[in-house]
Write an enzyme that holds these catalytic residues in place. Sequence first.
Site, mmCIF file in Angstrom:
data_model
loop_
_atom_site.group_PDB
_atom_site.id
_atom_site.type_symbol
_atom_site.label_atom_id
_atom_site.label_comp_id
_atom_site.label_asym_id
_atom_site.label_seq_id
_atom_site.Cartn_x
_atom_site.Cartn_y
_atom_site.Cartn_z
ATOM 1 N N LYS A 112 -0.555 1.639 -6.873
ATOM 2 C CA LYS A 112 -0.039 3.003 -6.991
ATOM 3 C C LYS A 112 0.283 2.954 -8.587
ATOM 4 O O LYS A 112 0.176 4.420 -8.935
ATOM 5 C CB LYS A 112 1.161 3.357 -6.034
ATOM 6 C CG LYS A 112 0.963 3.075 -4.645
ATOM 7 C CD LYS A 112 0.071 4.467 -3.993
ATOM 8 C CE LYS A 112 -0.072 4.518 -2.410
ATOM 9 N NZ LYS A 112 -0.810 3.261 -1.999
HETATM 10 C C1 LIG Z 1 -1.787 3.136 -1.103
HETATM 11 C C2 LIG Z 1 -2.402 1.892 -0.616
HETATM 12 C C3 LIG Z 1 -3.538 1.798 -0.365
HETATM 13 C C4 LIG Z 1 -4.594 2.765 0.358
HETATM 14 O O1 LIG Z 1 -5.025 3.621 -0.892
HETATM 15 P P1 LIG Z 1 -5.641 5.206 -0.509
HETATM 16 O O2 LIG Z 1 -5.637 5.628 -1.645
HETATM 17 O O3 LIG Z 1 -4.329 5.795 0.324
HETATM 18 O O4 LIG Z 1 -6.825 4.975 0.335
HETATM 19 C C5 LIG Z 1 -4.185 0.313 -0.195
HETATM 20 N N1 LIG Z 1 -3.477 -0.871 -0.438
HETATM 21 C C6 LIG Z 1 -2.265 -0.783 -1.178
HETATM 22 C C7 LIG Z 1 -1.717 -1.882 -1.254
HETATM 23 C C8 LIG Z 1 -1.525 0.508 -1.205
HETATM 24 O O5 LIG Z 1 -0.624 0.720 -1.889
#
Ligand SMILES: *Cc1c(COP(=O)(O)O)cnc(C)c1O
Length: 497
Positions: A112
Amino acid sequence: MYISTRGGEEQLTAAQAILKGIAGNGGLYVPEDIPAIDHTWIANLQEMNYCERAQAVLNLFLTDYNADELATCIQAAYGADKFDHSEVAPVVKLDAGSYILELWHGPTSAFKDMALQLLPHLLSLSLEKTGENAQIVILVATSGDTGKAALEGFKDVKQIRMIVFYPQDGVSEIQRLQMVTQEGNNVAVVAVTGNFDDTQTGVKQIFNDTAFNAQLAEEGYQFSSANSINWGRLVPQIVYYFSAYADMLKQGAIETGEKVNFVVPTGNFGNILAGYYAYRMGLPINKLICAANSNNVLADFLQTGCYDRRREFHKTLSPSMDILISSNLERLLYHLTGENAGQVSEWMKELNEKGSYQVSEPVLAALQHLFWADWASDSQTTETIAAVHEKFGYTCDPHTAVAWGVCEKYRAQTADQTKAVILSTASPFKFNTSVLSALQGSFDGADEFVILEQLSQLSGWPIPRQLAALEQKQRLHYIACKPQEMAKTVQEILNNK
Ligand SMILES: *Cc1c(COP(=O)(O)O)cnc(C)c1O
């Protein structure tokens, strides 16, 4: 210009789309034209660092931000004080056909950060460009990763206040510590005595409470959200697909124009959708492989063309992918239907009203031309963490393990030899207990920092500095409230400063 996936005349600049987040008709903003690049443009990326690559990609989409503005934002987001790896998003080779793209070297040890380190700076400039005077109050309901990444990104950004709500017993101990020790003069963190659904519902109710919004507007506040449907969160993610490809060219792993597969652990479909935009721009991609956990609504959809959220919700070892409504899919459907906003609106209405929709044969064929999908159970995830460690000496987190597991299924079922890049979305230290029990079978319920130390020894990696530092950090946030008191709590927090 940016337009809504659900139609209408409105055309927004990038700055306006980022400030607004979601269109008035419920649609998501998409670029009217997707810029195209060629092999020379990609080859030139090889000699650039991550910040320069980001500048090259973002210039093409954020055309109302000038080069200096973008450079300043990018430096602030991806500098050495934020990311603990000089390459920002390094590519690690596991064998001749398999590469890991590590997206977790940022301040909160999860992917993120790639977007949430940049978005606040873009948003700040949007406020300037659009002449918006209100204090923007960003509300976040989090199950763990997003809240902390947003806090780190938005702390001390001018004209912005941020309030994060997390379910009191619904986040891991590391995630809780990360949030309650958060510094910054414009941030508040609140524990809600309910589960994640209660917390998220509470935030949605505040957004939809017209009277409360009007009252706050009089006091000079305007609500906004930092969730992954904002274009400003999507666009920074396009960069690392190009960056990974450029690194592979540079390492001699691939030749100019050679296609690669990207395997993406998917929840809200934001990460993999950025890969789709990279593909549309001209990055040589063979398949985008969507990896889900037992909340496998997306895998079913990509296999059958029927999106059906009416199913049991599972809590898994990869909690950041525990999602049944993948909002960003709407953007893909818009592009794949030949920009048919009427059709997209209809499907979204069906999803909302009856919980499912079915796309037509041609749309399913278009989906399957580029995407492939499957899922991995918790026990497969645990086995994969152990197997990857055993075979390559590489320690991966549960989300990355889901992707690895699905990549193996893809190879077994299709015999495709295309080189694969597996997107690694979290540091194993962030999901320390799951990883340690996968590697050791079981372990004593030790103290968090003892577990981190054990994991450090097993992986051969230092504990990420921000996680190690938590042990010495002072708790700064103590507010707790009931789900039905969230609006009142927002009011009190805003009145106090
Ligand atoms: C948010 C997140 C995801 C999923 O990503 P999306 O963009 O929502 O598909 C996968 N792995 C981790 C560790 C995340 O924080």
